[in-house]
Design an enzyme around this catalytic site. Structure first.
Site, PDB file in Angstrom:
ATOM      1  N   TYR A 142       5.106  -7.819  15.959  1.00 21.37           N
ATOM      2  CA  TYR A 142       5.197  -6.580  15.164  1.00 21.37           C
ATOM      3  C   TYR A 142       5.830  -5.461  15.992  1.00 21.37           C
ATOM      4  CZ  TYR A 142       3.513  -2.754  12.128  1.00 21.37           C
ATOM      5  OH  TYR A 142       3.413  -1.650  11.304  1.00 21.37           O
ATOM      6  N   LYS A 194      25.484   0.379   4.585  1.00 23.02           N
ATOM      7  CA  LYS A 194      26.855   0.598   5.045  1.00 23.02           C
ATOM      8  C   LYS A 194      27.830   0.363   3.882  1.00 23.02           C
ATOM      9  CE  LYS A 194      30.053  -1.235   8.473  1.00 23.02           C
ATOM     10  NZ  LYS A 194      30.518  -2.608   8.485  1.00 23.02           N
ATOM     11  N   THR A 204      11.363 -10.485   9.649  1.00 21.98           N
ATOM     12  CA  THR A 204      11.327  -9.453   8.604  1.00 21.98           C
ATOM     13  C   THR A 204      11.813  -8.130   9.168  1.00 21.98           C
ATOM     14  OG1 THR A 204       9.585 -10.523   7.354  1.00 21.98           O
ATOM     15  CG2 THR A 204       9.775  -8.147   7.085  1.00 21.98           C
ATOM     16  N   GLY A 221       1.516  -7.494  -0.599  1.00 20.30           N
ATOM     17  CA  GLY A 221       1.285  -6.502  -1.656  1.00 20.30           C
ATOM     18  C   GLY A 221       0.484  -7.108  -2.804  1.00 20.30           C
ATOM     19  N   PHE A 281       0.834  -1.211   0.000  1.00 18.60           N
ATOM     20  CA  PHE A 281       0.000   0.000   0.000  1.00 18.60           C
ATOM     21  C   PHE A 281       0.871   1.265   0.000  1.00 18.60           C
ATOM     22  CE2 PHE A 281      -2.189   2.732   3.408  1.00 18.60           C
ATOM     23  CZ  PHE A 281      -2.770   3.571   2.467  1.00 18.60           C
TER      24      PHE A 281
END
Ligand code: NAD
Ligand code: UDP
Length: 326
Positions: free
Chosen positions: A147, A107, A94, A40, A15
């Protein structure tokens, strides 16, 4: 003059990510959209596929990747409770392994990197509205923790790479955002209520509906995200980006019903465990450092979102599938 950059957007198929890719292309950047296609949808980026400055890579951020880029927006992570609780171990991986891999890449190629963090780092907040210096009130062992704690750990990693390796980091705490291309089945409140109202189904109010959220329209959010990326290196965040206008869930339901002219009934359902009671961003830092504040009022943003879902539901196959699921 805008200098063309090579920009990596992880979670670019989703989204927020798809709106971001669109805006980056519009300003003349080359965009690599990286996604594992978990939540997605192809329709989110289909209109970008023919653009020669756009490239789509199927890849999971929990594995390293080697690319040459100038900037990284790290958005990869399922964002709705239904999706992030589907495979909670993968959700934490994730956020955590994903952050390590993207920070390692930043980096190596000396890229500037932005993390899509969340208001969930404040948990069920005791401080209201939430300011960035509030450390939060988070349960580490409930179904939302994969989460919340994953995102908190990602913030830790960003600041350790900043302190230890002098990386140019940007940490953005996103508050509830809505708009076209929200996933129809991911259970988030704005898409749920609009789709239910359009289909004449019951509107599912969890708990009494007295819990509050502050809803930001997607265009405002992306504007804030791009301003943060463009800001001076000493602006690391964390910085709240959201709309401070706060509504109860019942107020949202009533507004959606009125705007659609729907006769759907409100039905009360059990409140999910550890559902935050209130949420409202203090956006003083965003105003000060980014000269940013949202400009879209809820009614205007809902109007655009309702139009999007009306079009989607007018495609008969989508409508059939949603009615079957109900
Ligand atoms: P979304 O689910 O639509 O998009 C997330 C994208 O990440 C999806 O395309 C998904 O396939 C991809 N993804 C998931 N795991 C991945 C992995 N391991 N590797 C590669 N890609 C992966 O969600 P969204 O609303 O667009 O959220 C984008 C980001 O913004 C997320 O990090 C989310 O935590 C954060 N955020 C969003 C909100 C909001 O209200 N939308 C609020 C706070 C934070
Ligand atoms: N909610 C609701 N009905 C729904 C979906 C959500 O009442 O059909 C409530 C949910 O319990 C929460 C709020 O709306 O209090 C926002 O939920 P969402 O999943 O959109 O976001 P988050 O809880 O992550 O802020």
């Amino acid at each position: 003059m805008h200098l063309q950059k090579r920009v990596l957007v992880t979670g670019g198929y989703g989204f927020l990510g798809s709106h971001l890719c669109e805006r980056l292309l519009a300003q003349g950047d080359n965009v690599i959209c990286l996604d594992n296609f978990f939540t997605g949808a192809r329709t989110n980026v289909e209109h970008l596929m023919s653009n020669k400055h756009f490239e789509l890579i199927r890849h999971d951020v929990t594995f390293p990747i080697y690319l040459e880029v100038d900037q990284i927006y790290n958005l990869a992570c399922p964002a709705s409770p239904i999706h992030y609780q589907h495979d909670p171990v993968q959700t934490t991986k994730t956020s955590v392994h994903g952050a390590i891999n993207m920070l390692g890449l930043a980096k190596r190629v000396k890229a500037k990197i932005l993390q899509a963090s969340t208001s969930e780092v404040y948990g069920d907040p005791n401080v209201h509205p939430q300011t960035e210096d509030y450390w939060g009130h988070v349960n580490p062992i409930c179904p939302r923790s994969c989460y919340d704690e994953g995102k908190r750990c990602a913030e830790t990693l960003f600041f350790d790479y900043w302190r230890q390796h002098k990386l140019r980091i940007k940490v953005m705490r996103i508050f509830n955002t809505y708009g076209p291309r929200m996933n129809t089945n991911d259970g988030r409140v704005v898409s749920n209520f609009i789709v239910q109202a359009l289909l004449g189904q019951d509107i599912t109010i969890y708990g009494e509906g007295s819990q509050t959220r502050s809803f930001c329209y997607v265009d405002d959010l992306i504007d804030g995200m791009m301003r943060l990326m463009a800001s001076d290196d000493d602006v690391t965040g964390p910085i709240n980006i959201g709309n401070p206008n706060e509504f109860t869930i019942l107020q949202l339901a009533t507004m959606v019903l009125d705007m659609i002219g729907s006769r759907s009934k409100l039905v009360k359902m059990p409140l999910p465990e550890n559902d935050p009671r209130q949420r409202q961003p203090n956006i003083s830092l965003a105003k000060k450092h980014l000269d940013w504040q949202p400009t879209t009022q809820l009614k205007e943003g809902l109007g655009k979102t309702i139009k999007y879902f009306e079009n989607l539901l007018s495609e008969s196959r989508t409508r059939e599938l949603l009615l079957q699921k109900a």
